[in-house]
Design a protein around this motif. Structure first.
Motif, short mmCIF file in Angstrom:
data_model
loop_
_atom_site.label_atom_id
_atom_site.label_comp_id
_atom_site.label_asym_id
_atom_site.label_seq_id
_atom_site.Cartn_x
_atom_site.Cartn_y
_atom_site.Cartn_z
N LEU A 25 0.83 -1.21 0.00
CA LEU A 25 0.00 0.00 0.00
C LEU A 25 0.86 1.26 0.00
O LEU A 25 0.55 2.24 -0.69
N ASN A 26 1.96 1.24 0.78
CA ASN A 26 2.86 2.39 0.79
C ASN A 26 3.45 2.65 -0.60
O ASN A 26 3.58 3.81 -1.03
N GLN A 27 3.82 1.59 -1.31
CA GLN A 27 4.38 1.75 -2.65
C GLN A 27 3.38 2.40 -3.60
O GLN A 27 3.77 3.06 -4.56
N ARG A 28 2.10 2.22 -3.33
CA ARG A 28 1.06 2.77 -4.19
C ARG A 28 0.60 4.15 -3.74
O ARG A 28 -0.31 4.73 -4.33
N GLY A 29 1.18 4.66 -2.65
CA GLY A 29 0.80 5.97 -2.15
C GLY A 29 -0.52 5.98 -1.42
O GLY A 29 -1.15 7.04 -1.28
N VAL A 30 -0.96 4.81 -0.94
CA VAL A 30 -2.21 4.72 -0.20
C VAL A 30 -1.92 4.95 1.29
O VAL A 30 -1.04 4.31 1.87
N ALA A 31 -2.65 5.88 1.89
CA ALA A 31 -2.45 6.17 3.31
C ALA A 31 -2.86 4.96 4.14
O ALA A 31 -3.84 4.27 3.84
N VAL A 32 -2.09 4.69 5.19
CA VAL A 32 -2.33 3.54 6.06
C VAL A 32 -2.23 3.97 7.51
O VAL A 32 -1.32 4.72 7.88
N MET A 33 -3.16 3.51 8.32
CA MET A 33 -2.98 3.59 9.77
C MET A 33 -3.03 2.17 10.31
O MET A 33 -4.01 1.45 10.11
N ARG A 34 -1.97 1.77 10.96
CA ARG A 34 -1.88 0.43 11.52
C ARG A 34 -1.84 0.51 13.05
O ARG A 34 -1.13 1.33 13.62
N PHE A 35 -2.62 -0.35 13.69
CA PHE A 35 -2.57 -0.42 15.14
C PHE A 35 -2.98 -1.82 15.57
O PHE A 35 -3.53 -2.61 14.79
N ASP A 36 -2.70 -2.14 16.81
CA ASP A 36 -3.07 -3.42 17.41
C ASP A 36 -4.14 -3.16 18.46
O ASP A 36 -3.99 -2.26 19.29
N SER A 37 -5.21 -3.94 18.42
CA SER A 37 -6.27 -3.77 19.42
C SER A 37 -5.73 -3.92 20.84
O SER A 37 -6.34 -3.40 21.79
N ALA A 38 -4.61 -4.61 21.00
CA ALA A 38 -4.02 -4.77 22.32
C ALA A 38 -3.57 -3.43 22.91
O ALA A 38 -3.40 -3.31 24.13
N ASP A 39 -3.38 -2.43 22.07
CA ASP A 39 -2.97 -1.11 22.55
C ASP A 39 -4.15 -0.26 23.01
O ASP A 39 -3.97 0.84 23.53
N PHE A 40 -5.36 -0.75 22.79
CA PHE A 40 -6.57 -0.05 23.24
C PHE A 40 -7.01 -0.64 24.57
O PHE A 40 -7.00 -1.85 24.74
N PRO A 41 -7.36 0.16 25.56
CA PRO A 41 -7.52 1.62 25.55
C PRO A 41 -6.33 2.40 26.11
O PRO A 41 -6.41 3.61 26.24
N GLN A 42 -5.23 1.71 26.45
CA GLN A 42 -4.14 2.41 27.13
C GLN A 42 -3.37 3.34 26.21
O GLN A 42 -2.92 4.42 26.65
N HIS A 43 -3.17 2.96 24.95
CA HIS A 43 -2.34 3.76 24.05
C HIS A 43 -3.07 4.19 22.79
O HIS A 43 -2.49 4.89 21.95
N VAL A 44 -4.29 3.76 22.64
CA VAL A 44 -5.12 4.16 21.49
C VAL A 44 -6.42 4.72 22.03
O VAL A 44 -7.01 4.16 22.97
N SER A 45 -6.85 5.83 21.45
CA SER A 45 -8.13 6.43 21.87
C SER A 45 -9.14 6.31 20.74
O SER A 45 -8.78 6.35 19.55
N LEU A 46 -10.39 6.13 21.10
CA LEU A 46 -11.46 5.99 20.14
C LEU A 46 -12.66 6.79 20.61
O LEU A 46 -13.10 6.67 21.76
N THR A 47 -13.15 7.65 19.74
CA THR A 47 -14.38 8.39 20.00
C THR A 47 -15.25 8.28 18.76
O THR A 47 -14.80 8.60 17.65
N ALA A 48 -16.48 7.79 18.93
CA ALA A 48 -17.35 7.58 17.77
C ALA A 48 -18.78 7.95 18.13
O ALA A 48 -19.25 7.67 19.24
#
Length: 324
Positions: A25-48
């Motif tokens: 995806l990076n080679q194609r210029g497609v934006a990527v956000m990668r994360f692991d659910s294990a980092d939620f909620p201590q290091h990842v925030s979610l508001t929906a």
């Protein structure tokens, strides 16, 4: 579609398949956000939030370095992420309750996004059930082994007499055993002698199958209708029984997928609503393909690395496409 619309990659940090897809995806210029659910909620925030007139949930997912608006996500690659981890300061039973709340929030909010998925985790869970897979595979037109699940030794012996050929025993549910510390044990497929069946069979459910004669085995990776078939030839008795037990004695190659098998796999996948699968087949000496199982989150990076089959590119092609 603009490259600013990101692909969300939900996977463990050390996952070779996810690495390869992100690189494509990076080679194609497609934006990527990668994360692991294990980092939620201590290091990842979610508001929906959800408005009655909206197509889905709207909000922000952020990890302190990057953020993405949920309504901008074009696709999700969901591959074996860890479970949310709760801070050590939260005592039991509240820690388990909090983990379940976090797990439900991250899983179900993401699953509600109206985008392309590899694969939607709710579909994955159903598609991973091995006994039901045999029914779905036979219904789709694939040949499957004669099988018996039982905890009754007399029924196991009767099955062996009916089959009239060697038997194997395999786990009903995959996974590894926690042997303490970082040690893990795998319960491998193994040949069994029916004359030695005793009351230990009653201790749990066992899956017995006819032992299929093999010219070679196939790890077939299906991505959005594309099929990549890597062959595996075991050169030791252990490898011929379960190639995962003896990687030093394997030979790799590629093969074409017969049209009848290709069509049946598409029917099988459509019945589960999945676009990715990692299938295991045996090919008999008379070139009959026999379905063993499908892992809807199975490994495949080693297939591409050993054979050069463009599996990561096929993932990127699908994830880069229009939302559905």
């Amino acid at each position: 579609m603009g490259a600013a619309r990101p692909v969300l990659v939900v996977a463990e940090r050390l996952d070779a398949a996810a690495d390869m897809v992100v690189d494509q995806l990076n080679q194609r210029g497609v934006a990527v956000m990668r994360f692991d659910s294990a980092d939620f909620p201590q290091h990842v925030s979610l508001t929906a939030g959800h408005r009655p007139t909206a197509a889905g949930w709207e909000g922000v997912l952020a990890d302190g370095h990057r953020s993405v608006r949920l309504q901008d996500v074009r696709a999700v690659y969901y591959r074996r992420p860890g479970r949310p981890r709760i801070a050590d300061s939260v005592p039991e039973p509240y820690a388990t309750w909090a983990q379940n709340q976090a797990d439900a929030a991250i899983l179900n909010l993401l699953s509600a996004l109206p985008v392309r998925w590899i694969n939607n985790p709710h579909h994955d869970r159903v598609a991973a059930h091995k006994p039901q897979q045999l029914v779905a595979a036979a219904r789709a037109g694939l040949r499957v082994p004669r099988s018996l699940i039982t905890n009754d030794p007399d029924e196991a012996r009767a099955f062996a007499r009916t089959v009239g050929c060697p038997l194997i025993c395999k786990p009903v549910l995959g996974g590894r055993l926690d042997a303490g510390g970082e040690r893990q044990l795998m319960v491998a497929t193994h040949r069994v002698d029916p004359t030695r069946f005793d009351d230990s069979v009653r201790l749990t459910a066992h899956c017995f199958q006819e032992d299929i004669p093999k010219k070679y085995e196939v790890r077939l990776v299906a991505v959005d209708g594309n099929m990549f078939a890597g062959t595996i030839v075991g050169t030791s008795e252990k490898a011929r029984t379960d190639w995962r037990t003896d990687y030093e004695n394997l030979e790799y190659g590629t093969t074409e997928v017969p049209d009848s098998v290709r069509d049946a796999i598409r029917r099988f996948m459509a019945s589960y609503g999945i676009v990715f699968g990692s299938f295991d087949f045996a090919v008999t000496p008379d070139d009959t393909w026999v379905f063993f199982e499908n892992n809807p989150a199975g490994t495949w990076s080693w297939v591409e690395n050993r054979t050069g089959l463009p599996i990561a590119a096929a993932h990127a092609d699908y994830l880069q496409g229009d939302t559905t």
